[in-house]
Design an enzyme around this catalytic site. Sequence first.
Site, mmCIF file in Angstrom:
data_model
loop_
_atom_site.group_PDB
_atom_site.id
_atom_site.type_symbol
_atom_site.label_atom_id
_atom_site.label_comp_id
_atom_site.label_asym_id
_atom_site.label_seq_id
_atom_site.Cartn_x
_atom_site.Cartn_y
_atom_site.Cartn_z
ATOM 1 N NE ARG A 36 -22.466 -93.462 -44.853
ATOM 2 C CZ ARG A 36 -22.268 -94.507 -44.046
ATOM 3 N NH1 ARG A 36 -23.291 -95.145 -43.538
ATOM 4 N NH2 ARG A 36 -21.047 -94.898 -43.768
ATOM 5 C CE LYS A 203 -10.467 -104.791 -28.944
ATOM 6 N NZ LYS A 203 -11.490 -105.739 -29.390
ATOM 7 N N GLY A 354 -14.203 -94.528 -39.028
ATOM 8 C CA GLY A 354 -15.536 -94.143 -38.590
ATOM 9 C C GLY A 354 -15.565 -93.336 -37.315
ATOM 10 N N GLY A 377 -14.866 -98.764 -42.805
ATOM 11 C CA GLY A 377 -14.163 -99.973 -43.235
ATOM 12 C C GLY A 377 -13.459 -99.795 -44.570
#
Length: 397
Positions: A36, A203, A354, A377
């Site tokens: 990052r 999921k 991610g 996200g």
Amino acid sequence: MAKKIVRDMNVESKKVLIRVDFNVPMKDGVITDDNRIVQALPTIKDVVARKGKVILFSHLGRVKTEEDKAGKSLAPVAKSLSEKLGQEVLFVPYTRGKELEKAINKLKDGEVLMFENTRFEDVVGKKESKNDPELGKYWASLGDVFVNDAFGTAHRSHASNVGIAANIAEVAAGYLLEKEIKFIGGVVEAPERPFIAILGGAKVGDKIGVIENLLKIADKVLIGGGMSYTFFKQQGYEIGTSICENDKLDLAKELLEKADGKLVLPVDLRVTKEFSNDSEIRIASFDDIQPDEMGLDTGPQTLKNYGEILKDAKTVLWNGPVGVFEFSNFAGGTIGICETLANLENATTIIGGGDSAAAAISLGFADKFTHISTGGGASLEYLEGKVLPGLACVDEV
Ligand code: ADP
Ligand code: MG
């Protein structure tokens, strides 16, 4: 409409507030992955080169109490950044106050200052995370112009992005944000076709919005990983002990109906009897899973089918590993997808999410993709078609 980018902003001799995403993983005060920081360099270097006075800030982890502050200082990040830039980064261990203001006012053109973790303001009243109006206004008063380059928090309305933007004359996107808008935004708004999406992960529940939106946009949506089993079960197949969300069966039915043939499910799987890397593996057809078996990876015929569908793709968006890649014996499907995408000659290949990004990087494919999103996200919400407050607050040109 296009967003204003930092290159179009006059920064010379100006106090340039830059919100970066320095939320790096740390262990015992040592940065374990500096990606990052590396990703933020183009924007910082450009403003330095054009003689702006750089004022950097970021959040790091979650801070709710005074005790949480331990180990969450940005000081080690300032040190690492200083090494990467080859110039001093003056670290101010406060998020407000006279010392900070004095240091900012002393900055000379081309100098760099970083102040402390913005979430230290969350200890009393969650001022940063709740976008306290007074805090955004105060931070805005420290600079002349604002550059947002923190894609990782672009899905949040915080004082350090939206709050500042509401109180300052000029707001531009940094180069990292520009890249995310170009690639993730490009997929959502105007993908070159054929556009194929690959969706995996654990999921269905986590990805409802993404599946629904991509079904509207993509030419095909290839399903893999844990979410496949909810679809199989809904269709009446035995899935043994595979991961399944029983409360999402109706949703799976609805998605299959809406999909109008666009949704493609695996035809074979690697199944085993225990959730372990070492238990014996069998390749099973999707309609031949035994009651004591669980599917942990995608099978070879499925990868072949997906390869066929992908071979003419112009745009590919991949979100979610297609197997439990953390176990080497069940990483084959995810590696197969990486290899297939790496070998596409005329396609823009994008990873959003991610764990999928972590999988591609840890499996050695980091430089084989056109773009690997830096926001987990944020990229999911962008793919859902939501407006991201951290992007919306950037000026239009
Ligand atoms: P992303 O972060 O890229 O959006 P997710 O968080 O949705 O991805 O999913 C990642 C997780 O899905 C991984 O930890 C992986 O082990 C898990 N997963 C993939 N396939 C299966 C499966 N068949 N059974 C259980 N877990 C799975
Ligand atoms: Mg994840």
